[in-house]
Scaffold this motif. Sequence first.
Motif, mmCIF file in Angstrom:
data_model
loop_
_atom_site.group_PDB
_atom_site.id
_atom_site.type_symbol
_atom_site.label_atom_id
_atom_site.label_comp_id
_atom_site.label_asym_id
_atom_site.label_seq_id
_atom_site.Cartn_x
_atom_site.Cartn_y
_atom_site.Cartn_z
ATOM 1 N N SER A 50 1.052 -1.202 -0.172
ATOM 2 C CA SER A 50 -0.097 -0.296 0.158
ATOM 3 C C SER A 50 0.749 1.279 -0.353
ATOM 4 O O SER A 50 0.848 2.178 -0.374
ATOM 5 C CB SER A 50 -0.835 0.613 1.101
ATOM 6 N N ILE A 137 -3.842 10.145 -5.917
ATOM 7 C CA ILE A 137 -5.238 9.091 -5.246
ATOM 8 C C ILE A 137 -4.099 8.278 -4.217
ATOM 9 O O ILE A 137 -5.119 7.510 -3.321
ATOM 10 C CB ILE A 137 -6.408 8.251 -6.026
ATOM 11 N N GLU A 140 -6.026 7.693 -0.345
ATOM 12 C CA GLU A 140 -7.226 6.518 -0.400
ATOM 13 C C GLU A 140 -7.014 4.938 -0.839
ATOM 14 O O GLU A 140 -7.790 4.472 -0.156
ATOM 15 C CB GLU A 140 -8.126 7.151 -1.242
ATOM 16 N N THR A 141 -5.770 4.822 -1.319
ATOM 17 C CA THR A 141 -5.888 3.230 -1.460
ATOM 18 C C THR A 141 -4.942 2.615 -1.093
ATOM 19 O O THR A 141 -3.462 3.010 -0.844
ATOM 20 C CB THR A 141 -5.159 4.136 -3.337
ATOM 21 N N TYR A 198 -6.591 -2.994 -5.318
ATOM 22 C CA TYR A 198 -6.833 -2.386 -5.251
ATOM 23 C C TYR A 198 -8.008 -1.946 -4.690
ATOM 24 O O TYR A 198 -8.846 -2.155 -5.071
ATOM 25 C CB TYR A 198 -6.422 -1.037 -6.074
ATOM 26 N N VAL A 199 -7.746 -1.239 -3.389
ATOM 27 C CA VAL A 199 -9.188 -0.933 -2.793
ATOM 28 C C VAL A 199 -9.444 0.040 -1.877
ATOM 29 O O VAL A 199 -7.932 0.401 -1.516
ATOM 30 C CB VAL A 199 -9.857 -2.138 -1.491
ATOM 31 N N ARG A 200 -10.566 0.413 -1.343
ATOM 32 C CA ARG A 200 -9.946 1.774 -0.536
ATOM 33 C C ARG A 200 -9.764 1.705 1.299
ATOM 34 O O ARG A 200 -8.795 -0.142 1.521
ATOM 35 C CB ARG A 200 -12.007 1.645 0.033
ATOM 36 N N SER A 201 -8.747 2.745 1.225
ATOM 37 C CA SER A 201 -8.063 2.043 2.792
ATOM 38 C C SER A 201 -8.495 2.146 3.706
ATOM 39 O O SER A 201 -7.848 0.808 4.118
ATOM 40 C CB SER A 201 -7.295 3.286 2.891
ATOM 41 N N SER A 202 -10.131 2.115 3.825
ATOM 42 C CA SER A 202 -10.768 1.957 5.362
ATOM 43 C C SER A 202 -11.055 0.015 4.764
ATOM 44 O O SER A 202 -11.733 -0.578 6.076
ATOM 45 C CB SER A 202 -12.208 2.743 5.203
ATOM 46 N N ASP A 203 -10.525 -0.240 3.867
ATOM 47 C CA ASP A 203 -11.126 -2.350 3.365
ATOM 48 C C ASP A 203 -9.665 -3.404 3.574
ATOM 49 O O ASP A 203 -10.164 -4.165 3.419
ATOM 50 C CB ASP A 203 -12.158 -1.885 2.016
#
Length: 363
Positions: A50, A137, A140-141, A198-203
Amino acid sequence: MLKRTPLHPIYEKYGARVIDFGGWELPVQFAGIQSEHHAVRRQAGLFDVSHMGEVLVTGPDAFRFLQRITTNDLSKLEDGQVQYSFMCYPDGGVVDDLIVYRFHGEEYMLVINAANIDKDIAWIDSQLSGDVRWKDISPETALLALQGPKAEPILQKVTEAPLSGLKPFHFRKDIRIAGIQALLSRTGYTGEDGFELYVRSSDAITLWEELLKAGGDDGLVPAGLGARDTLRFEARLPLYGQELSPETTPVEAGLGMFVKPEKGEFIGRDVLAEQKANGAPRKLVGIEMIDRGIPRSHYPVYCGDVRIGEVTTGTQSPTLKKNVGLALIDRKYAAIGTEVAVEVRGKRLQAVIVPTPFYKRSR
């Protein structure tokens, strides 16, 4: 303060030993570099990458702009495809190596090296022309890499999307993996089959734990930067700052196939076209130690009394159990079988130039 990825809160849970890697606090290993390396070669490993940077480039002139600042030919890309390329300076030295994702003709994503994010964005911004916009981005990624011969069956357990038909260097957007929306790419940096997610950081934490749960019976393990480096090295995949730099061209690094002078003008074209046509002054070669010793980065390489270059990366290959390295040397000495000497702690040890990659998976 070191930067941290969204997965940092669970490193301790999985036994990570963290280090400072280019300003990031990242796991060099979990159970151990050797065991993680072998797991990726034989079963599968899961990496937190990440820290890598992601930049969206959009607009009516996005294609023309990227075609001018990268060395590969973007006209060969279709929607849903991925391309390895370089950004170069006018003298052919490398700003960065990167991956280009084509969403459509006016929207692309660039994946760049973590240590180069600020430098790369400044370079992109300084070269802007036409109706083009960029957006970082990265914050957030999150990016997870699932690599190894069992990567596909493990991932298939947690997604309904058919994976067998996804070719290397192709991707799909908006895929559900363990209920999480992701961009799924059949790419990697280990020499094995695998995927990057690649996902949202929160996931990120949820996806990490769901993947490890799904792959437990198949031997999936968390893997750190140490194994990532030995895996990519055996497969002769370059690392920026070692095989690539502002003082090294892609042609010297043996990556001229990703430089396309025939496409037209781009930054660095004149120098790179000349090197492709007539040969670069230096060449990246493989070396295998004859004497007992391990070649390390920046160790000098000699032929007779002449210093001909230096080691860029070297180690004892976990797969081959041999002491091997990559070295950037004067091309006059680059023939396979040439005996050279590597200076290891002040002592010159015999080595020989050998073919690369050191490891290539059987398909």
